[in-house]
Scaffold this active site. Structure first.
Site, mmCIF file in Angstrom:
data_model
loop_
_atom_site.group_PDB
_atom_site.id
_atom_site.type_symbol
_atom_site.label_atom_id
_atom_site.label_comp_id
_atom_site.label_asym_id
_atom_site.label_seq_id
_atom_site.Cartn_x
_atom_site.Cartn_y
_atom_site.Cartn_z
ATOM 1 N N CYS A 176 0.870 -1.178 0.000
ATOM 2 C CA CYS A 176 0.000 0.000 0.000
ATOM 3 C C CYS A 176 0.902 1.220 0.000
ATOM 4 O O CYS A 176 1.103 1.871 1.014
ATOM 5 C CB CYS A 176 -0.903 -0.033 1.222
ATOM 6 S SG CYS A 176 -2.236 1.161 1.181
ATOM 7 N N ALA A 177 1.482 1.540 -1.165
ATOM 8 C CA ALA A 177 2.689 2.355 -1.235
ATOM 9 C C ALA A 177 2.464 3.861 -1.305
ATOM 10 O O ALA A 177 3.323 4.626 -0.869
ATOM 11 C CB ALA A 177 3.522 1.915 -2.443
ATOM 12 N N ASP A 207 -0.564 0.227 -5.272
ATOM 13 C CA ASP A 207 -1.634 0.953 -4.591
ATOM 14 C C ASP A 207 -2.945 0.651 -5.300
ATOM 15 O O ASP A 207 -2.978 0.507 -6.529
ATOM 16 C CB ASP A 207 -1.377 2.458 -4.562
ATOM 17 C CG ASP A 207 -2.160 3.123 -3.436
ATOM 18 O OD1 ASP A 207 -1.640 3.181 -2.310
ATOM 19 O OD2 ASP A 207 -3.304 3.562 -3.674
ATOM 20 N N CYS A 282 -0.658 3.869 11.840
ATOM 21 C CA CYS A 282 -0.578 5.172 12.512
ATOM 22 C C CYS A 282 -1.542 5.225 13.691
ATOM 23 O O CYS A 282 -1.914 6.298 14.149
ATOM 24 C CB CYS A 282 -0.887 6.296 11.521
ATOM 25 S SG CYS A 282 0.322 6.462 10.206
#
Length: 716
Positions: A176-177, A207, A282
């Site tokens: 998931c770049a 992606d 995150c």
């Protein structure tokens, strides 16, 4: 403006007392954001993720804006020069400044990032605009970022690539770049040895969002690597890719994988035994962190283990993973285990969100090896990361992936050797070899149009040069390419007509391209190495060198090289079309011996002059009848001039006539700097091929410069 937009704007003005942004400064028309959330604080207090006595500092850090962080690209030989420039010039100037009576805090190196190649600062854009010296620092950062020498990236996002421990031979998948900051790090690490133009490894950056893939391409292209491929697919169902080995097709397993959340299972399936996968989020929530890792470990039945990465990043402050947590609803209702969850909530809350109930299993997982970065410890964003190693195939994947029969490719055309086109014999159940001539006459057919629409924009094909392609022999002769030059790795993006640009990929990526174009949508790959001249007949070769690929090509070039010194670099990058006589005597003598056409301008470090750049520089140039010029994009000009002690500035904005003259055919693909270069003296420029030494489009670079020794009054 439509009626709804007008009504919405009128409502906003009423709510803000009738003021708008133009009337009282930016943001005056909006209510201040209240950074309070009672349930958020309740949740994290209850979980106990923050050490005692630190919760106030934790919440305060959450409310503050993140510092700006930059990373110097570590694989380029110029990294040390950029670091030296930052530390000895810009950082020292910033440290001595005061803005509105406030002393500016100098940027600080991230203590855990190797070789002082990452820095953070609290300087805001508002402050950067208030001081001329800070504006110069800002322009430096912008210019070097566009050149690929500096990346602006959040500090914690730099952690996962470091924990992968990448080596040049690794095959890497970034699942998931986008937007591509971590992908850029992966490419840098792959090229850690700059003496090797084609590392054995590669990076496949994926992606699911077609538009974000082009942002990813922009990031990756700044690094000019032949070992990166950008693809567009749903990562949770990304297909098994295949490669040809010893005349047979085999499934491609990756040595290193970056992933998050729901794509983790697909990631470990395609991870090679002995390989590493870094899972990161995150989020600080154990439901998205430890719960996912625990579920993976339980499903793996011993095939995966958590790696102890405690010593991998000395200086990084982190908290160990937790083994106990609870789940809370958005109404504040708590559940300690699955048995407490009412049936009405079984669709929102699942058993895998809770810690494992078996104490022995939980202990064996070693969840404390996970790493949670809290924002108040080192002024970063919150982050979670875990390193997994694969010891055996996954239980549901213990049989080797079945290789499907080959189909005509949707976007590749090439002369293949038999070993590159194996297929499956349905009767014998084994792979057999099929010559390319049997497959549609050597031309690959397109897929159904509906398939292309599913993936978004239709891409140009990737067409490798054949063994006997007539384009290549003149190139090989003109530049005297060494016998080991991998010409089969050269490709173009067109089936028909003249080849305008030639690109190169590594041997391993060529293998991937040839065997998988029908399985996955390839957005971009390769680095441009040659561009066609507009009028090639008088100049010995139809193709000139491209600056993007010069570091890939140079090890193979044995002719048309002019060795230059520091003063020559200054002349070539600040003057329009300098006469040959403007060069140093040695460089002048070398250039006079060469016929007109594309050349390499090479600077070698002078160890006797410590003030000069201590790294080699290769520039693409053009040798005219009586003059010489450098074909270097604008931001790279700025970069190289700074390296040789010339300070550069550029104005914001351009005149309409300047903009139009900077956009000849192909400008969009070549980039603004090279488009300007194509408008100068070059193939077919000037009346009767004569040199033009007057003012011309190179002035449109808006380059203003002075040597560092010049008095301040010389600054424009």
């Amino acid at each position: 403006m439509g009626k709804r937009s007008r009504d919405r704007k009128r409502l906003q003005q009423q709510q803000s007392g009738g003021r708008d942004r133009n009337g009282a400064g930016w943001g005056a028309g909006y209510a201040e954001i209240v950074k309070e959330n009672e349930l958020f604080e309740q949740y994290y207090r209850e979980l106990g993720l923050v050490p005692g006595g630190e919760f106030g500092a934790f919440m305060e850090a959450m409310r503050e804006p993140l510092p700006a962080t930059i990373r110097i690209t570590g694989y380029k030989s110029h990294a040390k020069e950029i670091l030296h420039c930052l530390k000895e010039k810009y950082f020292k100037e910033v440290q001595a400044l005061e803005v509105d009576g406030q002393k500016i805090e100098a940027p600080q190196a991230l203590s855990w990032y190797p070789d002082e190649l990452a820095w953070h600062t609290n300087l805001s854009r508002k402050i950067l605009r208030k001081s001329p010296l800070l504006e110069k620092f800002h322009q430096f950062l912008v210019s070097e970022t566009e050149s690929g020498n500096i990346s602006r990236q959040e500090a914690v996002s730099m952690i996962p690539p470091l924990l992968l421990k990448i080596e040049p031979h690794h095959k890497i998948l970034d699942m998931c770049a986008a937007p591509g900051s971590k992908t850029a790090q992966l490419i840098e690490m792959l090229h850690s040895d700059m003496d090797v133009p084609f590392p054995e490894g590669f990076v496949i950056a994926n992606d699911v969002d077609n538009k974000r893939c082009y942002l990813l391409v922009h990031q990756a292209k700044r690094l000019n690597s032949p070992c990166i491929m950008v693809v567009n697919h749903d990562a949770s169902a990304i297909p098994w890719l295949q490669v040809a080995r010893d005349g047979k097709r085999d499934a491609l397993f990756y040595d290193r994988i970056l992933c998050d959340l729901r794509i983790a299972v697909r990631g470990v399936e395609q991870l090679a035994v002995g390989g590493r996968m870094v899972y990161s989020t995150c989020s600080l929530n154990p439901v998205e962190d430890e719960a996912v890792i625990a579920s993976l470990l339980e499903k793996s039945e011993g095939a995966l283990e958590l790696v102890d990465a405690a010593e991998d990043l000395p200086g990084l402050k982190w908290m160990p993973g937790v083994t106990s947590w609870k789940v809370m609803t958005n109404q504040g209702q708590w559940f300690s285990n699955w048995s407490e969850v009412p049936e009405s909530r079984h669709t929102q809350i699942r058993p895998t969100m809770f810690p494992p109930t078996d104490p022995e299993k939980l202990k064996a997982m070693k969840l404390e090896r996970c790493m949670r970065i809290l924002p108040h410890h080192q002024n970063t964003g919150g982050f979670f990361v875990a390193v997994l190693m694969k010891k055996a195939p996954m239980p549901w994947n213990r049989r080797h992936p079945k290789v499907r029969p080959a189909r005509p490719s949707c976007s590749l055309e090439t002369q293949r050797t038999p070993s590159e086109t194996p297929t499956v014999d349905p009767d014998a159940g084994e792979q057999t070899e099929e010559p390319a001539s049997k497959k549609n006459g050597g031309v690959c057919g397109p897929p159904p149009s509906k398939k292309m629409k599913l993936f978004g924009f239709k891409e140009d094909p990737f067409v490798f040069l054949t063994e006997d392609d007539p384009v290549f022999p003149p190139i090989q002769t003109f530049y005297d390419l060494s016998p080991d030059f991998p010409k089969l790795n050269v490709l173009t993006r067109t089936h028909e007509g003249k080849k305008r640009h030639l690109y190169m990929v590594s041997k391993e990526l060529r293998n991937v391209l040839l065997n998988n174009s029908e399985r996955i949508k390839i957005i971009n790959t390769g680095v441009k190495v040659w561009s066609r001249n507009q009028d090639s007949e008088p100049f010995g070769c139809a193709f000139r060198l491209a600056q993007e690929g010069i570091y890939t090509l140079f090890p193979y070039i044995r002719a048309r090289i002019v060795n230059i010194g520091v003063e020559d670099v200054k002349v070539l990058l600040t003057q329009e079309n300098p006469f040959l006589s403007k060069l140093s005597d040695d460089a002048h003598a070398q250039a006079k011996k060469l016929d007109m056409g594309s050349i390499v301008l090479r600077y070698q470090p002078d160890t006797n002059n410590p003030d000069a750049p201590q790294c080699p520089i290769e520039l693409c140039g053009w040798r005219g009848k009586t003059s010489i010029r450098a074909f270097v994009p604008r931001n790279e000009r700025f970069h190289y001039l700074r390296m040789v002690g010339v300070e550069v500035f550029h104005k914001q904005g351009r005149r309409a006539d300047e903009a139009s003259s900077e956009a000849p055919e192909g400008a969009a693909e070549d980039g603004a700097g090279e488009a300007v270069a194509e408008g100068q003296e070059g193939p077919g420029r000037g009346e009767n091929g004569a040199d033009s030494n007057g003012t011309g489009p190179a002035r449109e670079l808006l380059l203003f410069w002075r040597t560092l020794t010049a008095p301040p009054a010389d600054v424009p």
